[in-house]
Design a protein around this motif. Structure first.
Motif, short mmCIF file in Angstrom:
data_model
loop_
_atom_site.label_atom_id
_atom_site.label_comp_id
_atom_site.label_asym_id
_atom_site.label_seq_id
_atom_site.Cartn_x
_atom_site.Cartn_y
_atom_site.Cartn_z
N LEU A 47 0.83 -1.21 0.00
CA LEU A 47 0.00 0.00 0.00
C LEU A 47 0.86 1.26 0.00
N VAL A 48 1.84 1.32 0.91
CA VAL A 48 2.67 2.54 1.00
C VAL A 48 3.62 2.64 -0.18
N ASN A 49 4.12 1.52 -0.71
CA ASN A 49 5.02 1.58 -1.87
C ASN A 49 4.29 2.11 -3.11
N ILE A 50 3.07 1.60 -3.33
CA ILE A 50 2.31 2.04 -4.50
C ILE A 50 1.93 3.52 -4.37
N LEU A 51 1.51 3.91 -3.15
CA LEU A 51 1.14 5.31 -2.94
C LEU A 51 2.35 6.23 -3.12
N TYR B 278 11.77 9.01 -15.15
CA TYR B 278 12.58 9.45 -14.03
C TYR B 278 12.00 8.97 -12.69
N ALA B 279 10.69 9.01 -12.58
CA ALA B 279 10.04 8.56 -11.34
C ALA B 279 10.25 7.07 -11.12
N THR B 280 10.14 6.30 -12.21
CA THR B 280 10.33 4.84 -12.10
C THR B 280 11.74 4.50 -11.64
N LEU B 281 12.74 5.12 -12.28
CA LEU B 281 14.12 4.84 -11.92
C LEU B 281 14.44 5.29 -10.50
N THR B 282 13.98 6.50 -10.14
CA THR B 282 14.27 7.04 -8.82
C THR B 282 13.62 6.22 -7.72
N MET B 283 12.32 5.92 -7.88
CA MET B 283 11.62 5.17 -6.84
C MET B 283 12.11 3.73 -6.72
N THR C 221 5.46 9.93 -9.19
CA THR C 221 5.16 10.07 -10.61
C THR C 221 4.46 11.40 -10.89
N THR C 222 3.51 11.77 -10.00
CA THR C 222 2.81 13.05 -10.15
C THR C 222 3.78 14.22 -10.06
N ALA C 223 4.69 14.16 -9.07
CA ALA C 223 5.66 15.25 -8.89
C ALA C 223 6.61 15.35 -10.08
#
Length: 421
Positions: free
Chosen positions: A72-76, A96-101, A82-84
């Motif tokens: 739950l917390v990982n997906i959120l 960028y969000a995928t690689l960073t997270m 991704t929004t940011a």
């Protein structure tokens, strides 16, 4: 305004990553925590141990709740990131969000907390258990629903979740002791004692008895003077008495009873009635387990019995000391004849008497020769060779070279055993 929103999003992501690390570390610590140590800590009143034990009693619910919270917390966190990144970099922000997270979650939410937890699982579990109990209470109903769905889906695939191979308590203890011995926490002697204790249920009295060919006995028809002399020369406290033929045992002569009787007749053995001094013979089947026989010895307050086969023929004798030696190793006193039958040679080979039990040889030399088909080392050679070997013959099996040195009729009396490198 946009800058403030980004900062709030970043703080929320950090908080969610910390929660993810908590869930990951808690799962690792609670699944790796020793139930035995936690049980002992709870008995001694250590804070948090009771909560850990309650959680471990329902592992499926525990793991399901932690996995649910973690996902739950990982997906959120990933959605917020991704929004940011989309607001900062446009469509490229998804990459960028995928690689960073991926990097952040891997390092700070998985590897770091799990490594921390596994370094001290008991201590970590004690600290997080009260908080994890709250999580299991919150997510419990949802986890039950998920489990119900999963079980039904698996049944549709032909998988029965109730089936499984579970280790018995004895096998689990044995595996734990062997593992601790390999790691150096348990010395060989202690490992052997644990193993001997666990083997009592699996071994029969026929596995540890003294064979009748090695049993010292006295003819009850001999004169009282002769019987007293033989008893005093014997290194044993209890001696079987026989009449007419050596397999017809009629009593057990105890040295203390004999001395008391001698005192009553003022040291004149010819006045003794030996059969009045002897006690009744106790016969036990050869299929009796060592655990059962140990309990029988303790219940009857007796230390000595004769072993018979299914036809009622005497096979040998077993004593309380024989059973205790399976646990603690060889017990010797000042009257024992110190003949172990095992002698190491400078070339690495071992000279062994044929009558030496395989279990004793394994214990002394830390070997792993099988003892399912034979009790003595001579019996193992005959079983594997499928013949009665002659002196000079050699055989190789179980990574050992067996050479017969001496034989008495059909009995192998001496062997040389060399490990095959």
């Amino acid at each position: 305004m946009m800058l403030a929103s980004l900062w709030l999003t970043a703080l929320a992501i950090l908080f969610l990553i910390a929660l993810s690390g908590f869930f990951s570390g808690s799962e690792t610590a609670l699944t790796a925590a020793s139930r035995a140590r936690m049980h002992q800590k709870e008995k001694s009143g250590e804070p948090g141990a009771s909560a850990v034990n309650q959680l471990l009693q329902s592992r499926e619910r525990l793991i399901g709740s932690l996995l649910l919270g973690n996902n739950l917390v990982n997906i959120l966190a990933s959605a917020l990131a991704t929004t940011a990144f989309l607001s900062l970099f446009g469509e490229a922000g998804v990459v960028y969000a995928t690689l960073t997270m991926t990097l952040v979650v891997l390092v700070f939410a998985e590897v770091l907390p799990k490594t921390w937890a596994i370094s001290n699982p008991d201590g970590f579990a004690l600290k997080v258990a009260p908080y994890v109990r709250v999580v299991t209470l919150l997510f419990g109903p949802l986890v039950i629903a998920v489990e119900w769905v999963v079980v039904r889906l698996l049944r549709l695939l032909g998988v029965d979740t109730k089936e499984g191979q579970f280790l018995s308590g004895q096998d689990e203890l044995r595996g734990a002791v062997d593992l601790l011995h390999m790691e150096g926490s348990v010395v060989k002697d202690d490992r052997d004692r644990f193993g001997g204790l666990l083997d009592l249920e699996e071994l029969d009295v026929s596995d540890v008895m003294v064979h009748r060919t090695n049993v010292m006995s006295i003819n009850a028809d001999d004169s009282s003077t002769s019987i007293v002399e033989q008893a005093l020369k014997s290194p044993f406290t209890r001696i079987p008495l026989w009449k007419d033929e050596q397999d017809n045992f009629v009593g057990i002569l105890h040295a203390k009873d004999l001395l008391r009787a001698l005192a009553l007749v003022k040291g004149e053995p010819e006045k003794l009635d030996i059969m009045a001094v002897a006690s009744e013979v106790w016969f036990v089947p050869d299929t009796t387990s060592l655990k059962g026989q140990l309990n029988a010895f303790l219940k009857r307050k007796s230390h000595f019995s004769l072993v018979v086969d299914e036809y009622g023929e005497v096979m040998g004798l077993v004593t309380l000391e024989d059973i205790l030696e399976e646990i603690v190793g060889e017990i010797a006193d000042e009257h024992d004849i110190d003949v172990k039958g095992v002698k190491k040679e400078p070339d690495g080979s071992v000279l062994v008497d044929g009558s030496v039990p395989i279990r004793d040889l394994n214990r002394v030399l830390d070997w792993k020769l099988p003892d399912e088909e034979a009790t003595t080392i001579a019996g193992l050679v005959i079983h594997e060779a499928r013949q009665i070997p002659e002196p000079g013959q050699g055989f190789t099996f179980y990574n050992f070279r067996f050479r017969v040195l001496r034989k008495d009729r059909n009995r192998i009396t001496s062997l040389r055993i060399t490990p095959v490198k």
